[in-house]
Design a protein around this motif. Structure first.
Motif, PDB file in Angstrom:
ATOM      1  N   ASN A 141      47.723  -0.393 -11.190  1.00 16.22           N
ATOM      2  CA  ASN A 141      47.104  -1.711 -11.046  1.00 16.22           C
ATOM      3  C   ASN A 141      46.083  -1.664  -9.914  1.00 16.22           C
ATOM      4  OD1 ASN A 141      48.533  -3.146 -13.075  1.00 16.22           O
ATOM      5  ND2 ASN A 141      50.333  -3.199 -11.742  1.00 16.22           N
ATOM      6  N   ALA A 142      44.882  -2.149 -10.225  1.00 15.83           N
ATOM      7  CA  ALA A 142      43.801  -2.161  -9.245  1.00 15.83           C
ATOM      8  C   ALA A 142      43.031  -3.464  -9.387  1.00 15.83           C
ATOM      9  CB  ALA A 142      42.881  -0.956  -9.462  1.00 15.83           C
ATOM     10  N   PRO A 143      42.252  -3.844  -8.371  1.00 15.38           N
ATOM     11  CA  PRO A 143      41.505  -5.108  -8.446  1.00 15.38           C
ATOM     12  C   PRO A 143      40.570  -5.185  -9.648  1.00 15.38           C
ATOM     13  CG  PRO A 143      41.533  -4.287  -6.191  1.00 15.38           C
ATOM     14  CD  PRO A 143      42.114  -3.206  -7.046  1.00 15.38           C
ATOM     15  N   GLU A 144      39.990  -4.064 -10.047  1.00 16.70           N
ATOM     16  CA  GLU A 144      39.044  -4.092 -11.159  1.00 16.70           C
ATOM     17  C   GLU A 144      39.715  -4.053 -12.525  1.00 16.70           C
ATOM     18  OE1 GLU A 144      39.545   0.232  -9.945  1.00 16.70           O
ATOM     19  OE2 GLU A 144      39.373  -1.734  -8.971  1.00 16.70           O
ATOM     20  N   GLY A 145      41.030  -3.862 -12.569  1.00 16.74           N
ATOM     21  CA  GLY A 145      41.737  -3.839 -13.839  1.00 16.74           C
ATOM     22  C   GLY A 145      42.903  -2.870 -13.809  1.00 16.74           C
ATOM     23  N   VAL A 146      43.461  -2.621 -14.957  1.00 16.49           N
ATOM     24  CA  VAL A 146      44.615  -1.726 -15.095  1.00 16.49           C
ATOM     25  C   VAL A 146      44.108  -0.359 -15.547  1.00 16.49           C
ATOM     26  CG1 VAL A 146      46.797  -1.333 -16.267  1.00 16.49           C
ATOM     27  CG2 VAL A 146      46.106  -3.667 -15.679  1.00 16.49           C
ATOM     28  N   HIS A 147      44.390   0.665 -14.754  1.00 16.68           N
ATOM     29  CA  HIS A 147      43.973   2.024 -15.070  1.00 16.68           C
ATOM     30  C   HIS A 147      45.058   2.711 -15.909  1.00 16.68           C
ATOM     31  CE1 HIS A 147      40.597   2.443 -11.999  1.00 16.68           C
ATOM     32  NE2 HIS A 147      41.103   1.219 -11.791  1.00 16.68           N
ATOM     33  N   LEU A 148      44.645   3.360 -16.961  1.00 13.17           N
ATOM     34  CA  LEU A 148      45.566   4.117 -17.805  1.00 13.17           C
ATOM     35  C   LEU A 148      45.585   5.568 -17.368  1.00 13.17           C
ATOM     36  CD1 LEU A 148      44.602   2.687 -21.330  1.00 13.17           C
ATOM     37  CD2 LEU A 148      46.316   1.842 -19.709  1.00 13.17           C
ATOM     38  N   GLY A 153      47.864  13.437 -15.808  1.00  8.59           N
ATOM     39  CA  GLY A 153      47.539  12.781 -14.556  1.00  8.59           C
ATOM     40  C   GLY A 153      46.123  12.277 -14.480  1.00  8.59           C
ATOM     41  N   LYS A 154      45.423  12.281 -15.608  1.00  8.46           N
ATOM     42  CA  LYS A 154      44.031  11.827 -15.618  1.00  8.46           C
ATOM     43  C   LYS A 154      43.970  10.305 -15.760  1.00  8.46           C
ATOM     44  CE  LYS A 154      39.573  12.344 -17.950  1.00  8.46           C
ATOM     45  NZ  LYS A 154      38.840  12.608 -16.692  1.00  8.46           N
ATOM     46  N   ASP A 155      43.221   9.682 -14.872  1.00 10.15           N
ATOM     47  CA  ASP A 155      42.923   8.251 -14.943  1.00 10.15           C
ATOM     48  C   ASP A 155      41.693   8.130 -15.846  1.00 10.15           C
ATOM     49  OD1 ASP A 155      42.094   5.655 -14.585  1.00 10.15           O
ATOM     50  OD2 ASP A 155      42.156   5.698 -12.405  1.00 10.15           O
ATOM     51  N   TYR A 156      41.900   7.721 -17.101  1.00  9.54           N
ATOM     52  CA  TYR A 156      40.830   7.871 -18.088  1.00  9.54           C
ATOM     53  C   TYR A 156      40.240   6.572 -18.608  1.00  9.54           C
ATOM     54  CZ  TYR A 156      44.380   6.830 -21.646  1.00  9.54           C
ATOM     55  OH  TYR A 156      45.359   6.228 -22.397  1.00  9.54           O
ATOM     56  N   ALA A 157      40.848   5.422 -18.319  1.00  8.30           N
ATOM     57  CA  ALA A 157      40.308   4.170 -18.842  1.00  8.30           C
ATOM     58  C   ALA A 157      40.833   2.998 -18.030  1.00  8.30           C
ATOM     59  CB  ALA A 157      40.679   3.991 -20.312  1.00  8.30           C
ATOM     60  N   THR A 158      40.076   1.911 -18.066  1.00  7.63           N
ATOM     61  CA  THR A 158      40.481   0.674 -17.401  1.00  7.63           C
ATOM     62  C   THR A 158      40.513  -0.450 -18.432  1.00  7.63           C
ATOM     63  OG1 THR A 158      39.424   1.390 -15.353  1.00  7.63           O
ATOM     64  CG2 THR A 158      39.951  -0.942 -15.545  1.00  7.63           C
ATOM     65  N   VAL A 159      41.638  -1.159 -18.484  1.00  8.14           N
ATOM     66  CA  VAL A 159      41.806  -2.245 -19.454  1.00  8.14           C
ATOM     67  C   VAL A 159      42.214  -3.512 -18.720  1.00  8.14           C
ATOM     68  CG1 VAL A 159      42.408  -0.694 -21.346  1.00  8.14           C
ATOM     69  CG2 VAL A 159      44.216  -1.595 -19.870  1.00  8.14           C
ATOM     70  N   VAL A 160      42.143  -4.625 -19.427  1.00  6.42           N
ATOM     71  CA  VAL A 160      42.521  -5.910 -18.828  1.00  6.42           C
ATOM     72  C   VAL A 160      44.034  -6.096 -18.850  1.00  6.42           C
ATOM     73  CG1 VAL A 160      42.270  -8.412 -18.998  1.00  6.42           C
ATOM     74  CG2 VAL A 160      40.299  -6.922 -19.477  1.00  6.42           C
ATOM     75  N   GLN A 161      44.631  -5.816 -19.999  1.00  5.39           N
ATOM     76  CA  GLN A 161      46.075  -5.970 -20.154  1.00  5.39           C
ATOM     77  C   GLN A 161      46.727  -4.600 -20.327  1.00  5.39           C
ATOM     78  OE1 GLN A 161      47.908  -8.657 -19.840  1.00  5.39           O
ATOM     79  NE2 GLN A 161      46.160 -10.040 -19.533  1.00  5.39           N
ATOM     80  N   PRO A 162      47.782  -4.286 -19.553  1.00  9.36           N
ATOM     81  CA  PRO A 162      48.435  -2.985 -19.698  1.00  9.36           C
ATOM     82  C   PRO A 162      49.264  -2.931 -20.983  1.00  9.36           C
ATOM     83  CG  PRO A 162      49.641  -4.338 -18.147  1.00  9.36           C
ATOM     84  CD  PRO A 162      48.399  -5.111 -18.506  1.00  9.36           C
TER      85      PRO A 162
END
Length: 252
Positions: A141-148, A153-162
């Motif tokens: 969880n981050a201010p700009e959205g939810v990181h997948l 271990g790769k942070d590959y996308a940011t979404v609004v809803q997890p």
């Protein structure tokens, strides 16, 4: 006195005429003739075959007769076909045999959601891209959205809803790999109870479990053994289950 002219065949009774020429019998070809004919036939066949091969090679290699007319995309879920085709950057009409499939695959893998891709040439004019998209195993969880975050271990996308059912990672950057390694190696029965993973360092991984319980894991070493020990400890009453040293586990 009238006389009757006798009918005569041409040359008959004419001592000066030559007898009709006899037809000369045909001469059978010798072995040398047969050999020469065989050599000529072989040479002609070889030349024709070379011409055919040359025409085929020129048609396949240098003309768009067998060029790319369609790019198929398979295996996508969150990506769109147009996103993959744009990344692949395959020029229409490119002869299939000259298509650099490794370069195409490398361009598609640059998409963050792509874990892998297979590129196939399909005659007469199709390129088939089979994409393997990344699957999330946890979120940040981050201010700009939810990181997948996927299993590598790769942070590959940011979404609004997890996505439902994924644990949250609360880790320092250097501990991300260890936290994901623990999370992906524990049995599925335990992973369903993990609500979040906390780690200030790679040797201080902790699992927040359902019912207010915590599993202190330590490093990602001996994860399978620690999981087996924890399964036994969870049958006892307690809130903190320390398996960081699986030889000396504790419950408090």
């Amino acid at each position: 006195m009238s006389t009757q002219a006798a009918r005569r065949r041409p040359g008959a009774g004419n001592p000066g005429s030559r007898p009709a020429a006899r037809r000369r019998p045909s001469r059978r070809p010798s072995r040398a003739d047969l050999h020469r004919r065989k050599v000529v036939r072989r040479r002609v066949g070889t030349i024709l075959a070379m011409l055919v091969v040359t025409v085929v090679v020129c048609t396949v290699w240098f003309t768009p007769a067998l060029g790319v007319r369609q790019v198929e995309v398979h295996g996508i879920a969150d990506l769109t076909g147009d996103e993959v085709r744009t990344a692949a950057a395959i020029e229409p009409g490119t002869p299939l045999v000259r298509l650099d499939v490794d370069a195409v695959a490398a361009r598609v893998r640059e998409l963050p959601r792509v874990a892998g891709v297979e590129v196939e040439r399909v005659v007469p004019g199709t390129v088939r891209l089979t994409v393997d998209e990344r699957d999330p195993v946890a979120v940040i969880n981050a201010p700009e959205g939810v990181h997948l975050v996927d299993a590598t271990g790769k942070d590959y996308a940011t979404v609004v809803q997890p996505p439902d059912g994924l644990p949250e990672l609360k880790v320092s950057p250097d501990a991300l790999g260890a936290a994901v390694a623990v999370l992906t190696q524990v049995p599925e029965s335990l992973r369903r109870d993990v609500l979040s993973v906390t780690a200030d360092s790679p040797s201080d991984v902790r699992l927040a479990l359902t019912a207010g319980r915590e599993a202190r894991w330590g490093s990602s070493a001996d994860t399978s053994r620690k999981a087996a020990v924890l399964a036994v400890l969870l049958t006892r009453k307690g809130t903190v289950f320390d398996v960081s040293s699986p030889e000396l586990p504790t419950v408090s």
